[in-house]
Design an enzyme around this catalytic site. Structure first.
Site, mmCIF file in Angstrom:
data_model
loop_
_atom_site.group_PDB
_atom_site.id
_atom_site.type_symbol
_atom_site.label_atom_id
_atom_site.label_comp_id
_atom_site.label_asym_id
_atom_site.label_seq_id
_atom_site.Cartn_x
_atom_site.Cartn_y
_atom_site.Cartn_z
ATOM 1 N N CYS A 33 1.494 -2.199 16.268
ATOM 2 C CA CYS A 33 1.482 -1.819 14.489
ATOM 3 C C CYS A 33 0.977 -3.044 13.919
ATOM 4 O O CYS A 33 1.490 -4.341 13.972
ATOM 5 C CB CYS A 33 2.950 -1.749 14.038
ATOM 6 S SG CYS A 33 3.043 -1.565 12.212
ATOM 7 N N CYS A 83 6.760 -4.894 15.833
ATOM 8 C CA CYS A 83 6.425 -4.054 17.143
ATOM 9 C C CYS A 83 4.838 -4.226 17.733
ATOM 10 O O CYS A 83 4.229 -4.681 16.600
ATOM 11 C CB CYS A 83 6.432 -2.350 16.488
ATOM 12 S SG CYS A 83 8.164 -2.228 15.900
ATOM 13 N N CYS A 114 3.194 8.576 1.138
ATOM 14 C CA CYS A 114 3.775 7.623 2.137
ATOM 15 C C CYS A 114 4.014 6.107 1.270
ATOM 16 O O CYS A 114 2.873 5.730 0.796
ATOM 17 C CB CYS A 114 2.872 7.492 3.064
ATOM 18 S SG CYS A 114 3.242 6.270 4.553
ATOM 19 N N CYS A 162 -1.156 5.848 10.091
ATOM 20 C CA CYS A 162 -0.244 5.260 10.469
ATOM 21 C C CYS A 162 -0.221 3.807 11.255
ATOM 22 O O CYS A 162 -0.973 3.684 11.876
ATOM 23 C CB CYS A 162 0.643 5.891 11.443
ATOM 24 S SG CYS A 162 1.530 7.513 10.729
ATOM 25 N N CYS A 209 6.326 -7.004 7.448
ATOM 26 C CA CYS A 209 7.369 -6.289 8.246
ATOM 27 C C CYS A 209 7.900 -7.448 9.137
ATOM 28 O O CYS A 209 6.852 -7.911 9.853
ATOM 29 C CB CYS A 209 7.093 -5.074 8.939
ATOM 30 S SG CYS A 209 8.453 -4.416 9.793
ATOM 31 N N GLU A 254 0.847 -1.309 0.035
ATOM 32 C CA GLU A 254 0.013 0.045 -0.031
ATOM 33 C C GLU A 254 0.692 1.271 0.099
ATOM 34 O O GLU A 254 1.809 1.284 0.619
ATOM 35 C CB GLU A 254 -0.896 -0.011 1.243
ATOM 36 C CG GLU A 254 -1.906 -0.943 1.231
ATOM 37 C CD GLU A 254 -2.902 -1.274 2.380
ATOM 38 O OE1 GLU A 254 -3.833 -1.537 2.192
ATOM 39 O OE2 GLU A 254 -2.035 -1.088 3.499
HETATM 40 N N1 SAH Z 1 9.031 0.577 9.817
HETATM 41 C C1 SAH Z 1 9.075 2.061 9.869
HETATM 42 C C2 SAH Z 1 8.098 2.689 8.901
HETATM 43 C C3 SAH Z 1 6.867 2.189 8.749
HETATM 44 S S1 SAH Z 1 5.775 2.490 10.342
HETATM 45 C C4 SAH Z 1 9.075 2.636 11.282
HETATM 46 O O1 SAH Z 1 8.594 1.799 12.153
HETATM 47 O O2 SAH Z 1 9.349 3.785 11.470
HETATM 48 C C5 SAH Z 1 5.320 4.143 10.045
HETATM 49 C C6 SAH Z 1 4.940 4.838 11.361
HETATM 50 O O3 SAH Z 1 3.806 4.306 11.723
HETATM 51 C C7 SAH Z 1 6.146 4.530 12.561
HETATM 52 O O4 SAH Z 1 6.509 6.014 13.085
HETATM 53 C C8 SAH Z 1 5.311 3.843 13.290
HETATM 54 O O5 SAH Z 1 5.816 3.621 14.847
HETATM 55 C C9 SAH Z 1 3.770 4.323 13.218
HETATM 56 N N2 SAH Z 1 2.667 3.183 13.738
HETATM 57 C C10 SAH Z 1 2.795 1.863 13.585
HETATM 58 N N3 SAH Z 1 1.561 1.420 14.229
HETATM 59 C C11 SAH Z 1 0.896 2.594 14.736
HETATM 60 C C12 SAH Z 1 -0.271 2.916 15.254
HETATM 61 N N4 SAH Z 1 -1.047 1.837 15.519
HETATM 62 N N5 SAH Z 1 -0.573 3.954 15.859
HETATM 63 C C13 SAH Z 1 0.040 5.018 15.505
HETATM 64 N N6 SAH Z 1 1.289 5.035 14.776
HETATM 65 C C14 SAH Z 1 1.693 3.574 14.254
HETATM 66 FE FE1 SF4 Z 2 7.525 -2.738 11.158
HETATM 67 FE FE2 SF4 Z 2 5.236 -1.437 12.082
HETATM 68 FE FE3 SF4 Z 2 7.567 -1.957 13.605
HETATM 69 FE FE4 SF4 Z 2 7.432 -0.031 11.557
HETATM 70 S S1 SF4 Z 2 6.379 0.009 13.334
HETATM 71 S S2 SF4 Z 2 9.374 -1.598 12.125
HETATM 72 S S3 SF4 Z 2 6.240 -1.199 10.211
HETATM 73 S S4 SF4 Z 2 6.510 -3.413 12.895
#
Ligand code: SAH
Ligand code: SF4
Length: 362
Positions: free
Chosen positions: A126, A123, A112, A342, A119, A99
């Site tokens: 996420c 985390c 974006c 995000c 991934c 996406e």
């Molecule tokens: N992997 C990279 C880029 C993709 S994630 C990273 O982690 O930076 C893009 C952004 O979305 C990151 O800052 C991540 O922490 C944030 N993010 C992920 N899950 C989220 C959620 N449920 N609510 C708000 N931000 C979130």
């Molecule tokens: Fe991967 Fe989501 Fe963590 Fe970014 S925030 S590194 S996309 S698991």
């Protein structure tokens, strides 16, 4: 499906493209300027096939097409939010789905993009992380999201894409083999200024160091979410491999030449990482690397019972950081009605999980 052995013109850096084309046309006893013609079709007119390169003789189009492919993702679905945010689901040549999101604001149109299908970082907050990892994207597939989005924006009167952020699916610095050339291609091929491109990372130290060593001024966003190792460990499994102090030391290598190049992303989760006594350590870290702080309300995901911090708490963080001289903003959530916010991007991963569950039930 058997893989197409022809190299992808979109994955070459501008220098590599020039070399490959010059060699190709030299072997065909064609004039040197043919390479420039093809470059124009690729970088300026964004063609999707060699067939469209109408100023090449038909025989040259045929031989070029026999040796090279143009592997741009094709649109699968497009969703437009009430607030103008647009989410594209792209189908890659092997059927994978990724996406990208177009986010219009007053003076900007930010794109974006995804760097991986899924991934591997896991985390806990996420949705992409919960879906697991499928594969790395190629440089051409990353750049292809930009080309296809730019075409869509043109056709739908969204204007020019002014900024690109690597904040879609995946961890860009876990795919450096494709990310590094993709940055060069967007910057030198398509003319996107380095300071208008932001790579977002959860803290992959060798990747941060590599980026800091590049001569261009690409920006970096660190998804911090926790100002101490103890708290970070609960949210970001990568803390075990790259502890916070090591990440901060890598960030110190960025030369900001007076302008800010580092942003901290701090997703605020109610009762998890929003205690008032975290404001001071967060401010100290931001001061140390002269980072801008973005406070982001957590977007609920299907895998966790967590909710976003209350608005008063987010404002308290903003005030507390500003009082310590930190540049800080609260980021509004965009495209929530279409799951474009995000951490909500997950492609087809939900379906995959369902399939796994179905298997374990039989
Ligand atoms: N992997 C990279 C880029 C993709 S994630 C990273 O982690 O930076 C893009 C952004 O979305 C990151 O800052 C991540 O922490 C944030 N993010 C992920 N899950 C989220 C959620 N449920 N609510 C708000 N931000 C979130
Ligand atoms: Fe991967 Fe989501 Fe963590 Fe970014 S925030 S590194 S996309 S698991």
């Amino acid at each position: 499906m058997t893989a197409d052995p022809r190299p992808d013109l979109l994955s070459f850096t501008p220098d590599e493209l020039r070399r490959a084309l010059e060699e190709h046309f030299a072997s065909r006893r064609q004039p040197k300027y043919r390479a420039g013609q093809v470059e124009k079709w690729i970088y300026e007119r964004l063609v999707r096939s060699v067939d469209e390169m109408t100023d090449l003789p038909a025989a040259e189009r045929a031989t070029l097409d026999a040796e090279f492919r143009i592997d741009e993702p094709v649109p699968d679905t497009v969703q437009r939010s009430e607030d103008g945010t647009v989410k594209h689901l792209w189908r890659l040549s092997d059927g994978e789905l990724v996406e990208s999101v177009l986010i219009p604001t007053d003076r900007r149109l930010t794109l974006c993009i995804s760097s991986q299908a899924g991934c591997a970082m896991g985390c806990t907050f996420c949705a992409t992380g919960w879906g697991g990892f499928d594969r790395n994207l190629t440089a051409g597939e990353i750049v292809g999201q930009y080309r296809a989005s730019r075409r869509w924006a043109d056709e739908n009167e969204y204007g020019a894409i002014s900024n690109i952020v690597y904040m879609g699916m995946g961890e860009p610095l876990a795919n450096r083999k494709a990310i590094q050339p993709s940055l060069t291609i967007l910057n030198r091929g398509y003319g996107m200024g380095a300071r208008r491109i932001t790579v977002s990372t959860v803290g992959v130290v060798p990747g941060i160091v590599e980026l800091a060593e590049r001569p261009e001024q690409f920006k970096l966003a660190l998804s911090l979410h926790a100002p101490s190792s103890d708290l970070r460990r609960e949210l970001i499994p990568l803390e075990k491999r790259h502890p916070l102090p090591e990440v901060l030391a890598a960030l110190e290598r960025f030369d900001d030449g007076g302008g800010k190049r580092i942003t901290f992303e701090y997703t605020m989760i109610d009762g998890i990482n929003d205690a008032l006594d975290l404001i001071v350590p967060l401010g100290d870290l931001a001061q140390r690397v002269r980072a801008f702080v973005n406070l982001i309300p957590f977007n609920p995901i299907p895998y966790q019972p967590w909710g976003p911090s209350r608005p008063e708490r987010i404002k308290a963080f903003e005030r507390g950081l500003a009082a310590r001289g930190i540049s800080v903003a609260i980021r509004e959530t965009r495209g929530r009605d279409i799951d474009a916010a995000c951490g909500q991007l997950r492609g087809h991963t939900l379906v995959k999980i369902d399939r796994k569950r179905a298997r374990s039930e039989v």
